[in-house]
Design a protein around this motif. Structure first.
Motif, PDB file in Angstrom:
ATOM      1  N   LEU A  40       0.821  -1.205   0.000  1.00  0.00           N
ATOM      2  CA  LEU A  40       0.000   0.000   0.000  1.00  0.00           C
ATOM      3  C   LEU A  40       0.863   1.267   0.000  1.00  0.00           C
ATOM      4  CD1 LEU A  40      -2.906  -1.011   2.414  1.00  0.00           C
ATOM      5  CD2 LEU A  40      -2.893  -0.945  -0.085  1.00  0.00           C
ATOM      6  N   ALA A  41       2.095   1.169   0.513  1.00  0.00           N
ATOM      7  CA  ALA A  41       3.003   2.321   0.434  1.00  0.00           C
ATOM      8  C   ALA A  41       3.345   2.622  -1.023  1.00  0.00           C
ATOM      9  CB  ALA A  41       4.265   2.051   1.240  1.00  0.00           C
ATOM     10  N   ILE A  42       3.554   1.579  -1.809  1.00  0.00           N
ATOM     11  CA  ILE A  42       3.844   1.762  -3.242  1.00  0.00           C
ATOM     12  C   ILE A  42       2.615   2.294  -3.962  1.00  0.00           C
ATOM     13  CG2 ILE A  42       4.387   0.497  -5.361  1.00  0.00           C
ATOM     14  CD1 ILE A  42       6.153  -1.332  -3.616  1.00  0.00           C
ATOM     15  N   VAL A  43       1.436   1.824  -3.572  1.00  0.00           N
ATOM     16  CA  VAL A  43       0.191   2.338  -4.172  1.00  0.00           C
ATOM     17  C   VAL A  43       0.089   3.840  -3.938  1.00  0.00           C
ATOM     18  CG1 VAL A  43      -2.319   2.304  -3.968  1.00  0.00           C
ATOM     19  CG2 VAL A  43      -1.056   0.154  -4.070  1.00  0.00           C
ATOM     20  N   ARG A  44       0.336   4.275  -2.709  1.00  0.00           N
ATOM     21  CA  ARG A  44       0.252   5.713  -2.430  1.00  0.00           C
ATOM     22  C   ARG A  44       1.303   6.489  -3.213  1.00  0.00           C
ATOM     23  NH1 ARG A  44       1.100   8.105   3.571  1.00  0.00           N
ATOM     24  NH2 ARG A  44       3.149   7.160   3.214  1.00  0.00           N
ATOM     25  N   GLN A  45       2.484   5.925  -3.350  1.00  0.00           N
ATOM     26  CA  GLN A  45       3.527   6.597  -4.119  1.00  0.00           C
ATOM     27  C   GLN A  45       3.082   6.827  -5.556  1.00  0.00           C
ATOM     28  OE1 GLN A  45       6.472   3.924  -5.257  1.00  0.00           O
ATOM     29  NE2 GLN A  45       7.321   5.319  -6.773  1.00  0.00           N
ATOM     30  N   ILE A  46       2.474   5.806  -6.178  1.00  0.00           N
ATOM     31  CA  ILE A  46       2.020   5.935  -7.567  1.00  0.00           C
ATOM     32  C   ILE A  46       0.913   6.970  -7.679  1.00  0.00           C
ATOM     33  CG2 ILE A  46       0.909   4.682  -9.467  1.00  0.00           C
ATOM     34  CD1 ILE A  46       2.386   2.171  -8.459  1.00  0.00           C
ATOM     35  N   VAL A  47      -0.012   6.974  -6.713  1.00  0.00           N
ATOM     36  CA  VAL A  47      -1.091   7.973  -6.726  1.00  0.00           C
ATOM     37  C   VAL A  47      -0.521   9.376  -6.569  1.00  0.00           C
ATOM     38  CG1 VAL A  47      -3.135   8.793  -5.475  1.00  0.00           C
ATOM     39  CG2 VAL A  47      -2.817   6.341  -5.867  1.00  0.00           C
ATOM     40  N   THR A  48       0.466   9.536  -5.683  1.00  0.00           N
ATOM     41  CA  THR A  48       1.084  10.844  -5.484  1.00  0.00           C
ATOM     42  C   THR A  48       1.783  11.327  -6.745  1.00  0.00           C
ATOM     43  OG1 THR A  48       1.417  10.315  -3.136  1.00  0.00           O
ATOM     44  CG2 THR A  48       2.699  12.137  -4.038  1.00  0.00           C
ATOM     45  N   LEU A  49       2.436  10.410  -7.461  1.00  0.00           N
ATOM     46  CA  LEU A  49       3.084  10.779  -8.718  1.00  0.00           C
ATOM     47  C   LEU A  49       2.079  11.304  -9.740  1.00  0.00           C
ATOM     48  CD1 LEU A  49       5.674   7.890  -9.211  1.00  0.00           C
ATOM     49  CD2 LEU A  49       6.172  10.309  -8.806  1.00  0.00           C
ATOM     50  N   HIS A  50       0.842  10.813  -9.655  1.00  0.00           N
ATOM     51  CA  HIS A  50      -0.218  11.285 -10.554  1.00  0.00           C
ATOM     52  C   HIS A  50      -0.979  12.476  -9.960  1.00  0.00           C
ATOM     53  CE1 HIS A  50       0.447   7.353 -12.469  1.00  0.00           C
ATOM     54  NE2 HIS A  50      -0.167   7.841 -13.533  1.00  0.00           N
ATOM     55  N   HIS A  51      -0.419  13.077  -8.882  1.00  0.00           N
ATOM     56  CA  HIS A  51      -1.028  14.237  -8.213  1.00  0.00           C
ATOM     57  C   HIS A  51      -2.437  13.919  -7.715  1.00  0.00           C
ATOM     58  CE1 HIS A  51       2.267  16.766  -9.668  1.00  0.00           C
ATOM     59  NE2 HIS A  51       2.119  16.164 -10.830  1.00  0.00           N
ATOM     60  N   GLY A  52      -2.630  12.688  -7.285  1.00  0.00           N
ATOM     61  CA  GLY A  52      -3.939  12.271  -6.806  1.00  0.00           C
ATOM     62  C   GLY A  52      -3.983  12.126  -5.293  1.00  0.00           C
ATOM     63  N   ALA A  53      -5.083  11.545  -4.820  1.00  0.00           N
ATOM     64  CA  ALA A  53      -5.287  11.326  -3.387  1.00  0.00           C
ATOM     65  C   ALA A  53      -5.814   9.917  -3.181  1.00  0.00           C
ATOM     66  CB  ALA A  53      -6.274  12.346  -2.824  1.00  0.00           C
ATOM     67  N   ILE A  54      -5.503   9.349  -2.016  1.00  0.00           N
ATOM     68  CA  ILE A  54      -5.923   7.994  -1.700  1.00  0.00           C
ATOM     69  C   ILE A  54      -6.439   7.962  -0.272  1.00  0.00           C
ATOM     70  CG2 ILE A  54      -3.611   7.282  -0.960  1.00  0.00           C
ATOM     71  CD1 ILE A  54      -4.258   4.498  -2.151  1.00  0.00           C
ATOM     72  N   ASP A  55      -7.456   7.145  -0.037  1.00  0.00           N
ATOM     73  CA  ASP A  55      -8.076   7.057   1.283  1.00  0.00           C
ATOM     74  C   ASP A  55      -8.450   5.611   1.563  1.00  0.00           C
ATOM     75  OD1 ASP A  55      -9.327   8.204   3.708  1.00  0.00           O
ATOM     76  OD2 ASP A  55     -11.178   7.510   2.777  1.00  0.00           O
ATOM     77  N   ALA A  56      -8.302   5.190   2.808  1.00  0.00           N
ATOM     78  CA  ALA A  56      -8.640   3.819   3.209  1.00  0.00           C
ATOM     79  C   ALA A  56      -9.630   3.862   4.360  1.00  0.00           C
ATOM     80  CB  ALA A  56      -7.388   3.043   3.616  1.00  0.00           C
ATOM     81  N   LYS A  57     -10.633   3.031   4.280  1.00  0.00           N
ATOM     82  CA  LYS A  57     -11.616   2.889   5.351  1.00  0.00           C
ATOM     83  C   LYS A  57     -12.262   1.515   5.233  1.00  0.00           C
ATOM     84  CE  LYS A  57     -13.886   6.405   3.458  1.00  0.00           C
ATOM     85  NZ  LYS A  57     -14.907   7.468   3.240  1.00  0.00           N
ATOM     86  N   ASN A  58     -13.227   1.228   6.076  1.00  0.00           N
ATOM     87  CA  ASN A  58     -13.969  -0.027   6.021  1.00  0.00           C
ATOM     88  C   ASN A  58     -15.342   0.216   5.405  1.00  0.00           C
ATOM     89  OD1 ASN A  58     -11.916  -1.537   7.284  1.00  0.00           O
ATOM     90  ND2 ASN A  58     -12.604  -0.844   9.293  1.00  0.00           N
ATOM     91  N   HIS A  59     -15.728  -0.657   4.480  1.00  0.00           N
ATOM     92  CA  HIS A  59     -16.998  -0.460   3.793  1.00  0.00           C
ATOM     93  C   HIS A  59     -18.152  -0.752   4.741  1.00  0.00           C
ATOM     94  CE1 HIS A  59     -20.131  -0.877   0.679  1.00  0.00           C
ATOM     95  NE2 HIS A  59     -19.340  -0.064  -0.020  1.00  0.00           N
ATOM     96  N   PRO A  60     -19.184   0.108   4.768  1.00  0.00           N
ATOM     97  CA  PRO A  60     -20.282  -0.089   5.731  1.00  0.00           C
ATOM     98  C   PRO A  60     -21.116  -1.337   5.477  1.00  0.00           C
ATOM     99  CG  PRO A  60     -20.778   1.698   4.186  1.00  0.00           C
ATOM    100  CD  PRO A  60     -19.351   1.325   3.962  1.00  0.00           C
ATOM    101  N   GLU A  61     -21.121  -1.856   4.241  1.00  0.00           N
ATOM    102  CA  GLU A  61     -21.951  -3.024   3.934  1.00  0.00           C
ATOM    103  C   GLU A  61     -21.169  -4.330   4.043  1.00  0.00           C
ATOM    104  OE1 GLU A  61     -23.781  -2.475   0.151  1.00  0.00           O
ATOM    105  OE2 GLU A  61     -24.823  -0.617   0.745  1.00  0.00           O
ATOM    106  N   THR A  62     -20.004  -4.409   3.417  1.00  0.00           N
ATOM    107  CA  THR A  62     -19.233  -5.653   3.431  1.00  0.00           C
ATOM    108  C   THR A  62     -18.362  -5.784   4.676  1.00  0.00           C
ATOM    109  OG1 THR A  62     -17.303  -4.737   2.257  1.00  0.00           O
ATOM    110  CG2 THR A  62     -19.147  -5.548   0.917  1.00  0.00           C
ATOM    111  N   GLY A  63     -17.995  -4.652   5.294  1.00  0.00           N
ATOM    112  CA  GLY A  63     -17.091  -4.681   6.435  1.00  0.00           C
ATOM    113  C   GLY A  63     -15.634  -4.844   6.044  1.00  0.00           C
ATOM    114  N   GLY A  64     -15.355  -5.007   4.754  1.00  0.00           N
ATOM    115  CA  GLY A  64     -14.000  -5.210   4.285  1.00  0.00           C
ATOM    116  C   GLY A  64     -13.298  -3.911   3.949  1.00  0.00           C
ATOM    117  N   ALA A  65     -12.075  -4.041   3.415  1.00  0.00           N
ATOM    118  CA  ALA A  65     -11.279  -2.872   3.061  1.00  0.00           C
ATOM    119  C   ALA A  65     -11.932  -2.116   1.903  1.00  0.00           C
ATOM    120  CB  ALA A  65      -9.868  -3.299   2.684  1.00  0.00           C
ATOM    121  N   TRP A  66     -11.942  -0.801   2.014  1.00  0.00           N
ATOM    122  CA  TRP A  66     -12.527   0.068   0.988  1.00  0.00           C
ATOM    123  C   TRP A  66     -11.506   1.170   0.710  1.00  0.00           C
ATOM    124  CZ3 TRP A  66     -17.257   3.773   1.980  1.00  0.00           C
ATOM    125  CH2 TRP A  66     -17.620   4.383   0.784  1.00  0.00           C
ATOM    126  N   ILE A  67     -10.846   1.058  -0.444  1.00  0.00           N
ATOM    127  CA  ILE A  67      -9.798   2.007  -0.812  1.00  0.00           C
ATOM    128  C   ILE A  67     -10.280   2.844  -1.986  1.00  0.00           C
ATOM    129  CG2 ILE A  67      -7.447   2.249  -1.709  1.00  0.00           C
ATOM    130  CD1 ILE A  67      -6.685  -0.203  -0.146  1.00  0.00           C
TER     131      ILE A  67
END
Length: 450
Positions: A408-435
């Motif tokens: 996930l550190a590499i994922v954020r690095q790639i998003v930053t290179l594209h001048h984007g933003a990334i956020d992580a939380k838990n999905h309210p329906e599935t309870g799983g990871a929601w990126i």
């Protein structure tokens, strides 16, 4: 005549005898009745005395028990009352002042007018406050002593929302003598605020200089290791390519797998090197071009399909199949590869992984949702940090979500290179990871600066 007298005498004696017998029988009967009545009376008295004695005895025992219990309870309450006598306000204030002054962390407190009411020695040293006096009898304004927009904003936000908040920033002390300027070294500070009511705000100050120095040392070590790995990986690749054409067909598959693993390790090393460059403000260039997202998503999933098939996990893509965006295709490929690999590893069997692609306000949105354990709430701020791994005891499956802690550190690095933003939380329906990833419109002329 004499005979007649004798008969009469005998008759009289017989009558007298029977009279006496009757009187005796009556007396005996009367005595028997009296004895029987007296026995019954005495028996009744004995029963009454026994019953009375037992009743008194029971009442005495009950009374003694109650008395003993009441005595014990009163003694305990009296003892607790004597031990819990609260000190007066002056004692409490004095005790708190001592605790604040010797605390191993900086603490300041401002009143409703933003006047500095409390400042311990550690906070004064940390924030460069000269002539520190216990109690601050003058109560100057906060900005008079600590010229920091971040700290002032934290106080105002805490007071407005009436709840705690936190901010990290680099504090640069004011130059004490403008006529003779001396360079001031910035100090990384973390401030955690608490709302105390009536407009008062308390702030704990933590000096992050040592922690950041350790992090920088770790990052330099990572970069050095990545540099050292490039040479042996290149040698292994050359050897594998040389013997690929010389081995039997039955063994060729193993050489191909070796080359694949070497390629994966080479890309990982390259990612580490790029992260190190970004740490010092050098952003690697992007090779931007129009990329169709749907075919790219399918290509990435095909690479991981053997892993997904073992758990019978399916991919569900929601979005326009013709959507095209200006992206660095190779980096977005690695981004999706890391996200899918993470989701597959931690999804239950027979579940689906959902990826949504859409464009809102000239911004590309990519969302990945799985049905795994999700992230512990306390881990969310650190999910994208290098080498961060979730405590295995906090996950239901006990699986290692982060692997090496680089995905996930590499994922954020790639998003930053594209001048984007990334956020992580838990999905309210599935309870799983929601990126959620947001990437703005890119052009080939974009300059990558941090």
């Amino acid at each position: 005549m004499e005979f007649g007298l004798t008969d009469n005498f005998l008759t009289t004696k017989m009558e007298l005898f029977w009279l006496l017998v009757g009187i005796g029988i009556g007396a005996i009967a009367t005595s028997a009745c009296w004895v029987s009545w007296n026995y019954a009376k005495q028996r009744h008295k004995r029963k009454f005395r026994k019953r009375s004695h037992n009743g008194f005895k029971d009442r005495s025992i009950h009374s003694l028990k109650s008395w003993a219990e009441n005595l014990h309870q009163n003694s305990r309450l009296e003892r607790e009352s004597s031990e819990s006598i609260a000190p007066d306000d002056d004692e409490v204030e004095s005790l708190l002042a001592k605790i604040v002054e010797v605390a191993p962390i900086g603490y300041i407190q401002v009143d409703q007018d933003n006047r500095l009411a409390i400042c311990n020695e550690r906070a004064a040293t940390m924030m460069g406050i000269a002539n520190h006096h216990h109690g601050l009898l003058r109560k100057p304004f906060l900005l008079q002593l600590i010229r920091s927009y971040e700290l002032d904003h934290l106080v105002e936000k805490t007071r407005a929302l009436s709840h705690s908040d936190q901010v990290d920033w680099v504090f640069h002390p004011a130059i004490p003598d403008p006529a003779n300027p001396v360079p001031q070294i910035g100090r990384p500070i973390r401030a955690h605020s608490i709302y105390l009511g009536r407009g008062q705000v308390g702030i704990f100050l933590e000096d992050r200089q040592e922690a950041i120095a350790i992090t920088q040392q770790r990052d330099r070590w990572t970069s050095d290791i990545a540099h050292e790995l490039k040479t042996p990986l290149t040698s292994i690749r050359l050897v594998a390519e040389t013997i690929e054409s010389r081995v039997d067909a039955s063994a060729k598959i193993w050489v191909e797998r070796l080359l694949g693993e070497v390629e994966r390790m080479t890309k990982l090393v390259q990612d580490l090197l790029e992260i190190g460059q970004m740490d010092v403000g050098i952003a690697p260039p992007l090779n931007l071009k129009g990329v169709k997202l749907s075919p790219l998503i399918q290509a990435v999933w095909s690479t991981l399909e053997p892993l997904a098939n073992r758990k019978q996990v399916k991919l569900n893509h929601i979005g326009d199949t013709s959507l095209t965006w200006q992206l660095d295709e190779s980096r977005i490929y690695r981004l999706l590869l890391n996200l899918f690999d993470n989701s597959i590893k931690h999804s239950p069997s027979l579940q689906s992984i959902t990826i949504k692609t859409s464009v809102v306000d000239s911004t590309l949105h990519i969302e990945t949702i799985d049905a795994g354990d999700g992230f512990p709430e306390e881990s969310l701020p650190y999910i994208f940090d290098r080498f961060y791994q979730i405590d295995l005891s906090r996950t239901r499956s006990g699986l290692d979500r982060g692997g090496s802690g680089l995905g996930l550190a590499i994922v954020r690095q790639i998003v930053t290179l594209h001048h984007g933003a990334i956020d992580a939380k838990n999905h309210p329906e599935t309870g799983g990871a929601w990126i959620t990833i947001s990437i703005p419109t890119q052009t080939n002329s974009v300059t990558n600066t941090l």
